[in-house]
Design an enzyme around this catalytic site. Structure first.
Site, short mmCIF file in Angstrom:
data_model
loop_
_atom_site.label_atom_id
_atom_site.label_comp_id
_atom_site.label_asym_id
_atom_site.label_seq_id
_atom_site.Cartn_x
_atom_site.Cartn_y
_atom_site.Cartn_z
N PHE A 21 0.86 -1.18 0.00
CA PHE A 21 0.00 0.00 0.00
C PHE A 21 0.90 1.24 0.00
CE2 PHE A 21 -2.78 3.27 1.59
CZ PHE A 21 -3.94 3.02 0.89
N ASP B 272 1.23 -4.06 9.11
CA ASP B 272 0.09 -3.19 8.82
C ASP B 272 -1.14 -4.07 8.77
OD1 ASP B 272 -1.90 -1.59 7.69
OD2 ASP B 272 -0.44 -0.37 6.60
N TYR C 118 -11.38 2.82 10.17
CA TYR C 118 -12.59 3.08 9.36
C TYR C 118 -12.93 1.95 8.41
CZ TYR C 118 -8.77 4.75 6.36
OH TYR C 118 -7.61 4.84 5.65
N LYS C 119 -12.12 0.89 8.38
CA LYS C 119 -12.39 -0.21 7.46
C LYS C 119 -13.27 -1.24 8.16
CE LYS C 119 -8.38 0.90 4.65
NZ LYS C 119 -6.97 0.70 4.38
N ARG D 271 -12.29 -5.13 -6.77
CA ARG D 271 -12.10 -5.66 -5.43
C ARG D 271 -13.44 -5.68 -4.69
NH1 ARG D 271 -8.41 -2.59 -0.95
NH2 ARG D 271 -10.13 -1.13 -1.13
C1 PLP Z 1 -6.16 1.81 3.94
C2 PLP Z 1 -4.71 1.61 4.23
C3 PLP Z 1 -3.94 2.63 4.79
C4 PLP Z 1 -4.54 3.99 4.97
O1 PLP Z 1 -3.76 4.88 5.69
P1 PLP Z 1 -4.39 6.26 6.14
O2 PLP Z 1 -3.31 6.95 6.86
O3 PLP Z 1 -5.58 5.93 6.98
O4 PLP Z 1 -4.85 6.99 4.92
C5 PLP Z 1 -2.62 2.35 5.12
N1 PLP Z 1 -2.09 1.12 4.89
C6 PLP Z 1 -2.82 0.13 4.33
C7 PLP Z 1 -2.21 -1.20 4.08
C8 PLP Z 1 -4.15 0.34 3.97
O5 PLP Z 1 -4.85 -0.61 3.39
#
Ligand code: PLP
Length: 413
Positions: free
Chosen positions: A127, A198, A223-224, A372
Site C-alpha cells: 500500500f 500493517d 474506518y475499514k 475488489r
Molecule cells: C487503507 C490503508 C492505509 C490507509 O492509511 P491512512 O493513513 O488511513 O490513509 C494504510 N495502509 C494500508 C495497508 C491500507 O490498506
C-alpha cells in the site's frame, strides 16, 4: 454439488449464526455493499452515541468532560478493545493519529532498536502510504536511511545485517493474500530485524495474534472493518518489551510523562502512552468505540468462517456465471491464504466497476485493472454475493460497462 439457485443461497443465510448482526447496521435499501474494507457501514448505535457525546459531554459539560467523561483515556480504552481483536495486551495498543502517521512512528521506533542498521525494507506493490512514509523518513535522515523494495516472495531472503525494519501488510490490499505473520516475524528476528505489521485489512476481518507471533509493532485503520467512520482514528501496537526503549519521534505533549506540568523538557510517558502525540479527536474516537462494541459481540472464528465462505461462494459463482467474460482471479483461491476479500483483474475493470455501482452493487477499483470486493461478515449476506455476481453478469451480457460515462475517472476510486 452446484449452488446455482437463489433458494440455496437463502438457506445459507437462514442458517448463518451471525445473521442477527445485519440488523445492527444502517444498510441503505436496495444496495449491496461490498466495500466495508474501504469504509465500513454505519452501526445503528453510532448516531445516538455521538449525539450523547456532542450534546451532553461537549455541549453541556464542556472542558470538564476530559475528566468527567474520561475523554483523556479514550485512546487507551478504545485501544484496549482493539487489542482483543489482534492478540495484544490491553496496554499495548492505543488509538491515535492516522495509519500513515503511525507507520512513521513505528519505523522510527525500529530504527532506534536497530542500532546503526540503515535499510527500511518492504515489498514492491505494498500500500503506497507505507512506502511513502519510508521515503519521507529517508529524506529526514539526510540520506543515511535507505528505503528498499523487493518483490513479495523475496522479502525474507532480502533480510540482512543492514536491515533496520521490515514493514509488511498482513493482508495485501489488492490481492487479499494473507502473510504468515508468525513465520515471517521469526525469520526477521533470526536476522535481528524488528517487524511492523500493517493490519489495515486484518483487524476485525481475520484472526490476528500479534503476541502469539512475537510481533514488534503494528498499525491499522479504524474506518475499514472496524466500522469507525470516515477518517476514524487509527491504532498503534507496540510490544511491551519495546515500549520503554523507544523515544517517540513525534514527541507531542500528550505523550509526555506529565503533560499538565507544562515542563520545557520532553520526557516520554511510561508504556504505550508515549506513542500519543497531540489532542485526540474525541468524536472520531467515540464513533470508533461504537463500532468496536458491535464487533466485540461476535466471535472471531465465526466471523472468519463466514468471510471465507462468502469469498469461496463469490469465486465459485464468478466461475459458473461469469466464466466467459475474461475475469481472472487476482486473489488466492484457497480461503486459508486469503483475507476477507476477493479480487479479479479485467482489462475493463474500471468501467465494469462503475457500471455495477450504478446498479447498486458497491465494490471498488484499484489501478491498474483490479476489481475488489470486501466481505464484512457482520452485515454481508450470502444473497449479497449472489446479487453482486448476477449484476456483474448482466453488465457483461448487456455490455453496459461500454459507456463513456463509466470510463471517466473520479478523484477517489
Ligand atoms: C487503507 C490503508 C492505509 C490507509 O492509511 P491512512 O493513513 O488511513 O490513509 C494504510 N495502509 C494500508 C495497508 C491500507 O490498506
Amino acid at each position: 454439488m452446484s449452488l446455482c439457485t437463489r433458494e440455496d443461497i437463502a438457506k445459507l443465510d437462514a442458517d448463518d449464526p451471525l445473521k442477527g448482526f445485519r440488523n445492527q447496521f444502517e444498510l441503505p435499501p436496495g444496495l449491496v455493499y461490498l466495500d466495508g474494507n474501504s469504509l465500513g457501514c454505519l452501526p445503528k448505535s453510532t448516531p445516538d452515541r455521538l449525539a450523547t457525546v456532542i450534546r451532553e459531554e461537549w455541549g453541556r459539560d464542556l472542558i470538564r468532560s476530559w475528566n468527567t467523561a474520561d475523554w483523556i483515556n479514550a485512546p487507551r480504552r478504545v485501544g484496549a478493545k482493539i487489542a482483543r481483536l489482534i492478540g495484544a495486551a490491553a496496554d499495548e495498543v492505543v488509538t491515535v493519529d492516522s495509519t500513515s502517521i503511525n507507520v512513521f512512528k513505528a519505523l522510527n521506533a525500529c530504527l532506534q532498536l536497530s542500532g546503526d542498521r540503515k535499510v527500511l525494507l518492504s515489498e514492491r506493490g505494498n500500500f503506497p502510504t507505507d512506502v511513502y512514509m519510508m521515503q519521507g523518513l529517508s529524506m529526514l535522515s539526510g540520506g543515511r536511511i535507505e528505503t528498499r523494495l523487493v518483490d513479495g516472495e523475496d522479502v525474507v531472503a532480502a533480510l540482512d545485517e543492514d536491515t533496520a525494519a521490515l514493514l509488511l501488510t498482513h493482508v495485501h490490499y489488492k490481492t487479499g493474500r494473507m502473510r504468515d505473520m508468525a513465520a515471517i516475524t521469526k525469520h526477521a528476528h533470526d536476522k535481528g530485524v524488528p517487524v511492523i505489521w500493517d493490519l489495515s485489512h486484518s483487524a476485525g476481518a481475520v484472526p490476528v495474534n500479534l503476541n502469539g507471533a512475537n510481533a514488534d509493532f503494528a498499525v491499522g485503520c479504524g474506518y475499514k472493518y472496524l466500522n469507525g467512520g470516515p477518517g476514524a482514528p487509527a491504532f498503534l501496537f507496540a510490544a511491551t518489551r519495546h515500549q520503554e526503549k523507544v523515544f517517540p519521534i513525534l514527541s507531542g505533549w500528550l505523550g509526555h510523562a506529565a503533560p499538565f506540568e507544562f515542563d520545557d523538557a520532553y520526557r516520554p510517558a511510561a508504556g504505550i502512552d508515549r506513542f500519543q502525540c497531540g489532542t485526540p479527536g474525541i468524536l472520531g474516537t467515540a464513533a470508533l468505540e461504537a463500532g468496536l462494541d458491535v464487533m466485540l459481540q461476535a466471535e472471531m472464528p465465526a466471523l472468519r468462517r463466514k468471510s471465507s465462505a462468502l469469498g469461496d461462494l463469490f469465486l465459485r459463482l464468478m466461475d459458473e456465471r461469469c466464466g466467459e467474460f475474461g475475469f481472472t482471479p487476482a486473489c488466492p483461491e484457497d480461503a486459508e491464504e486469503r483475507g476477507s476479500q476477493v479480487s479479479f483483474s479485467h482489462e475493463h475493470g474500471y468501467a465494469i466497476m462503475q457500471a455495477i455501482i450504478a446498479r447498486g452493487v458497491i465494490g471498488d477499483f484499484r489501478a491498474p485493472d483490479i476489481l475488489r470486493f470486501g466481505f464484512a461478515p457482520l452485515y454481508n449476506s450470502y444473497d449479497d454475493v449472489w446479487q453482486a455476481v448476477e449484476t456483474i453478469r448482466a453488465v457483461m451480457v448487456e455490455r453496459a460497462w461500454d459507456d463513456p460515462a463509466f470510463a471517466r475517472r473520479a478523484a477517489v476510486t
